[in-house]
Write a protein that holds these residues in place. Sequence first.
Motif, PDB file in Angstrom:
ATOM      1  N   SER A  69      30.080  21.246  55.209  1.00  0.00           N
ATOM      2  CA  SER A  69      31.183  21.638  56.082  1.00  0.00           C
ATOM      3  C   SER A  69      32.447  20.837  55.772  1.00  0.00           C
ATOM      4  N   ALA A  70      32.287  19.571  55.378  1.00  0.00           N
ATOM      5  CA  ALA A  70      33.459  18.783  54.982  1.00  0.00           C
ATOM      6  C   ALA A  70      34.113  19.407  53.754  1.00  0.00           C
ATOM      7  N   ALA A 100      34.758  14.155  58.090  1.00  0.00           N
ATOM      8  CA  ALA A 100      35.787  14.141  57.047  1.00  0.00           C
ATOM      9  C   ALA A 100      37.076  13.464  57.517  1.00  0.00           C
ATOM     10  N   ASP A 101      37.387  13.590  58.809  1.00  0.00           N
ATOM     11  CA  ASP A 101      38.604  12.952  59.358  1.00  0.00           C
ATOM     12  C   ASP A 101      38.615  11.454  59.093  1.00  0.00           C
ATOM     13  N   SER A 153      28.486  10.294  58.488  1.00  0.00           N
ATOM     14  CA  SER A 153      28.222   9.748  59.819  1.00  0.00           C
ATOM     15  C   SER A 153      29.430   9.868  60.746  1.00  0.00           C
ATOM     16  N   GLN A 166      26.634  18.209  56.744  1.00  0.00           N
ATOM     17  CA  GLN A 166      27.953  17.614  56.970  1.00  0.00           C
ATOM     18  C   GLN A 166      28.787  17.627  55.697  1.00  0.00           C
TER      19      GLN A 166
END
Lengths: 198, 198
Positions: A109-110, A35-36, A32, A106
Amino acid sequence: MTPGHGTQAGEDARIVRTRADVARTAFDVLVSEGADALTHARVAERAGYSKTTLYKHWPSRFDLAAVALEALGDVAHHERTGDIRTDLVGELKAFRQAVLDRRLDQVLSAMAQWATDEMMREVRNAVNTDGQRPVRAVLEEVFEGAELEAAISMLSGVVACPSLMFGTVPDDDVIEAAVDIVLRGAGRAGAEHRSPRG
Amino acid sequence: MTPGHGTQAGEDARIVRTRADVARTAFDVLVSEGADALTHARVAERAGYSKTTLYKHWPSRFDLAAVALEALGDVAHHERTGDIRTDLVGELKAFRQAVLDRRLDQVLSAMAQWATDEMMREVRNAVNTDGQRPVRAVLEEVFEGAELEAAISMLSGVVACPSLMFGTVPDDDVIEAAVDIVLRGAGRAGAEHRSPRG
């Protein structure tokens, strides 16, 4: 992970519950917020545990990422019927559902972003090998060698590419068109034929 | 971007040079250190400009990301020959080369991570639409509707999936197998045939 004081059973149950809570929360933060945002502070805040507890069991961000991926364990796959076309279409629809429900795009891609780290690369490869296993198993009945690798990447791409590149998922007719192109491309006359091409 | 003092020409040249420096550096930070590292402090440090200069021209991280993507402008594409098989294989090899030389896989996954932001979503969609244009143009000669969308995602996936999921790129024979499966799947007998199927 070794129990400290208290009864063995009580302590073990608590550890299992904490691990499940943290895995689910870390996964939720990942998909949600990106990764940051997957930090000890953020997961502690959302899960309602202290940062001390988190650092004790998961000392690094790598550990947090790994425990987040444990929450992927229960992603549903399609149940094999034995009909190749039905099974490929079913598995791609299950993949699409996981993109919608669990934001697998997500996660993908993370994991790709984390892959500058050697350990994360191994985790990513294991997760993705696992995810592709059902499609690979079906396609092995029809293809081999370079064609097998091409077909696996192509069918993964039908769901992965639109979701990663445009934030959309393919309609049923696009999934079915992809499976039909691949099966026709193998020299198969239609979905009824089950034997490998000669 | 309005020139302040000094001669108009000298000021303009300086702005153009700064923009190119920052774009290249931001791109390098993005692909070598990941999206997390793309901050004003890090780009200023590597580019040798002050943070003040960076904040003046690119106030937000969104602006930094957008300027980094300007460095993608010169990614090479394959030059069309008119032969469908040759052009598809050539374009996929150019895509593969960009993954190796420019870490397009890292760019793709960073853009997917940023897509929680509405503006970044638009930038990503524009960049990816642009990237897929050559393959789309060739495939439009053979496919339409759901089959066209499926074929575009599948051929993108032959390069994108292994690089994003496993950090590898496909060999020549896998790229060629993918193109052959897709062209055979369209009911085409072979690469010599150029006319759309009936």
